[in-house]
Design an enzyme around this catalytic site. Structure first.
Site, short mmCIF file in Angstrom:
data_model
loop_
_atom_site.label_atom_id
_atom_site.label_comp_id
_atom_site.label_asym_id
_atom_site.label_seq_id
_atom_site.Cartn_x
_atom_site.Cartn_y
_atom_site.Cartn_z
N VAL A 133 0.91 -1.15 0.00
CA VAL A 133 0.00 0.00 0.00
C VAL A 133 0.95 1.20 0.00
CG1 VAL A 133 -1.78 1.27 1.24
CG2 VAL A 133 -1.81 -1.24 1.23
N PRO A 134 1.20 1.76 -1.18
CA PRO A 134 2.34 2.68 -1.37
C PRO A 134 2.13 4.08 -0.81
CG PRO A 134 1.10 2.50 -3.39
CD PRO A 134 0.47 1.53 -2.42
N CYS A 135 2.10 4.20 0.51
CA CYS A 135 1.88 5.50 1.16
C CYS A 135 2.98 6.49 0.82
CB CYS A 135 1.73 5.31 2.67
SG CYS A 135 3.07 4.41 3.46
N HIS A 136 4.15 6.00 0.41
CA HIS A 136 5.23 6.91 0.03
C HIS A 136 4.89 7.71 -1.23
CE1 HIS A 136 6.00 3.26 -2.30
NE2 HIS A 136 6.69 4.02 -3.14
N ARG A 137 3.87 7.27 -1.97
CA ARG A 137 3.46 7.95 -3.20
C ARG A 137 2.45 9.06 -2.94
NH1 ARG A 137 2.61 2.26 -6.33
NH2 ARG A 137 4.80 1.66 -6.33
#
Length: 172
Positions: A133-137
């Site tokens: 779940v790419p929260c860094h994006r």
């Protein structure tokens, strides 16, 4: 319901993940040592059992991702114990493609809560499955990085985004 864990040695360190019968429960971002990865897992679930065969497709995707290859994750997630709001935010975030970004505000709008950008940020801070779940994006509306709760902090977020941009640029 018992959990199992696996630690994968990647080019950027030891990544641990925890799964249940329902799916992936947690991902721990790269640590410098296998012991540090195990400690992070134990803080989440001290009774989780090691399983070197756990979720082989996920293990392979994690290896590819941290080798700098464009990677999409396809794994069932176990959201037990989280609020419907958090799950909605994480599902929307999971749709942000490799090498792309969105904003907290855009995610709030995507889940039908246009005034909840700050609450979306809090959900991102509690994301149990970073990278998958790419929260860094997820960035601030002005393009700023915002925060990042991974072990490397905001620098790790920047490094992940730079790695993805380089990989996307290499395939363009």
């Amino acid at each position: 319901m018992s959990n199992s864990y696996r630690i994968v040695k990647t080019q950027q360190g030891y990544v641990g993940f925890v799964g249940s019968e329902r799916g992936l429960r947690r991902v721990h971002l790269p640590e410098k040592t296998q012991a540090a990865a195990r400690t992070a897992i134990r803080q989440f679930d001290s009774s989780a059992a090691a399983d070197d065969g756990l979720m082989p497709d996920l293990a392979g995707a994690i290896l590819r991702y941290f080798a700098g290859e464009p990677t999409e994750f396809s794994v069932r997630l176990d959201w037990s114990g989280f609020s419907n709001f958090e799950v909605d935010v994480w599902r929307a975030c999971a749709r942000v493609a490799y090498g792309e970004t969105t904003s907290y505000k855009s995610l709030a709008e995507a889940i039908g809560c246009p005034g909840a950008a700050r609450a979306v940020g809090m959900a991102m801070a509690h994301n149990p499955c970073p990278i998958v779940v790419p929260c860094h994006r997820v960035l601030k509306s002005d393009g700023g990085l915002g925060g990042f709760s991974g072990p490397g902090g905001i620098q790790q977020k920047r490094d992940l985004l730079d790695m993805e941009a380089a990989a996307v640029g290499a395939t363009a």
